[in-house]
Scaffold this active site. Sequence first.
Site, short mmCIF file in Angstrom:
data_model
loop_
_atom_site.label_atom_id
_atom_site.label_comp_id
_atom_site.label_asym_id
_atom_site.label_seq_id
_atom_site.Cartn_x
_atom_site.Cartn_y
_atom_site.Cartn_z
CE LYS A 35 39.50 34.44 43.55
NZ LYS A 35 40.11 34.11 42.29
C1 LIG Z 1 41.37 33.86 41.42
C2 LIG Z 1 41.96 34.79 40.43
C3 LIG Z 1 42.16 34.42 39.09
C4 LIG Z 1 42.03 33.02 38.59
O1 LIG Z 1 40.85 32.38 38.89
P1 LIG Z 1 40.68 30.79 38.77
O2 LIG Z 1 39.21 30.60 38.65
O3 LIG Z 1 41.24 30.21 40.04
O4 LIG Z 1 41.42 30.31 37.58
C5 LIG Z 1 42.58 35.40 38.20
N1 LIG Z 1 42.82 36.65 38.60
C6 LIG Z 1 42.68 37.04 39.88
C7 LIG Z 1 42.96 38.46 40.25
C8 LIG Z 1 42.26 36.12 40.84
O5 LIG Z 1 42.15 36.49 42.13
#
Ligand SMILES: *Cc1c(COP(=O)(O)O)cnc(C)c1O
Length: 383
Positions: free
Chosen positions: A183
């Site tokens: 992210k």
């Molecule tokens: C990455 C992601 C999540 C989940 O995030 P985590 O921190 O890995 O649990 C949820 N929704 C979307 C759209 C994502 O890209």
Amino acid sequence: MRNEFLPFTKPVVTDNDIQEVVGVLKSGWLTNGPKNAEFEEELCKYTGSKHGVSLASATGCMHVLLKALGIGPGDEVITPSLTWVSTTNLICLSGATPVFADIDRDTMLVTPETIETCITERTKAIIPVHYTGAPVDLDAIQAIADKHGIPIIEDAAHALGTYYKGRHIGQGNSTIYSFHAIKNITCGEGGMIATDDDELLKKIKMYKFHGLGIDAFDRQNKGRSPQAEVIEPGYKYNLTDICAALGLSQLRRIDEINAKRTALAMKYRELLADVDNILPLSDPTGYDFKHAWHLFVVRVDSDKISRDDFMVKLKEKNIGSGIHFRANHLQKYYRENMGFKPGMLPATEWNSDRICSLPLFPAMTEDDVQDVVTAIKEVMANV
Ligand SMILES: *Cc1c(COP(=O)(O)O)cnc(C)c1O
């Protein structure tokens, strides 16, 4: 051809990030503590939300939030099918039923219209996704939610630094951010719920930590109150200070990181403009916004080459890529157990078969973007 493989993404960790983590390791307090408190405060300062609660992942945030909103058997939750599977999984695990709203074919965002057609008396939450870092039409979706008295959970996993009509997304609603390694900023793994709702905040804190109604770190006592008792059974999702220190250090660079991502995305758009059958996403229209550019997604729309073959060919040219995401409703469990069939969500399915995320991370250069586009042109010239 490139000599060196260009991955689809790579986290950027600076010496300062490392020093912040080392500082925690030397401090004598490793789990949830002062760095989490600071991370929560700083994130809220940035996004304009009232309260922030950091957790071990955005998936954990969704689990806690669905529980705090009292969502369970008999309830329905509206979300796009083209999202990360964690949302759909947790709706199912809560005992509720996912109801998938189709997306706009060109922006890949859920729309007020598609959401409205999904609303029933059983709808207990709407979870729009600010896909790739472009905001959904929040005012229009809010108007529908308010009309029916349904809470919105904004999935902002891609959207730290996304603005809608001049304000950061997430204000007023419960919003989930992810700090997974890919992210825009990362803790390694981590997430945050931002909310303006004081009552909900109490429940989130309770369910986040064993149902004790207190954090691991009592901010006055600098330790855990030994008298705490279970108010209701809860989970254990707290984030360590080791992780929070990394997230906090990265948060200080978010505008710089997103500016770099934006410049690379604009370069892609420019260089891909004359490439047939490779279609970048369109910008949403009708409102002013700022994009966080978490992903640069194109659709491979050719009857000569499939998306999957395109990705293999790119890899042979030392270019990595990814798929975000495969439509949830057509995955094995959901197909076999919930009666979802191809044809139910035309724009979602059209995109799910064609999307490919190209390399995009702040340490990339414009020459790297040029390499990707050169490789794409070579692949498409030889199909
Ligand atoms: C990455 C992601 C999540 C989940 O995030 P985590 O921190 O890995 O649990 C949820 N929704 C979307 C759209 C994502 O890209």
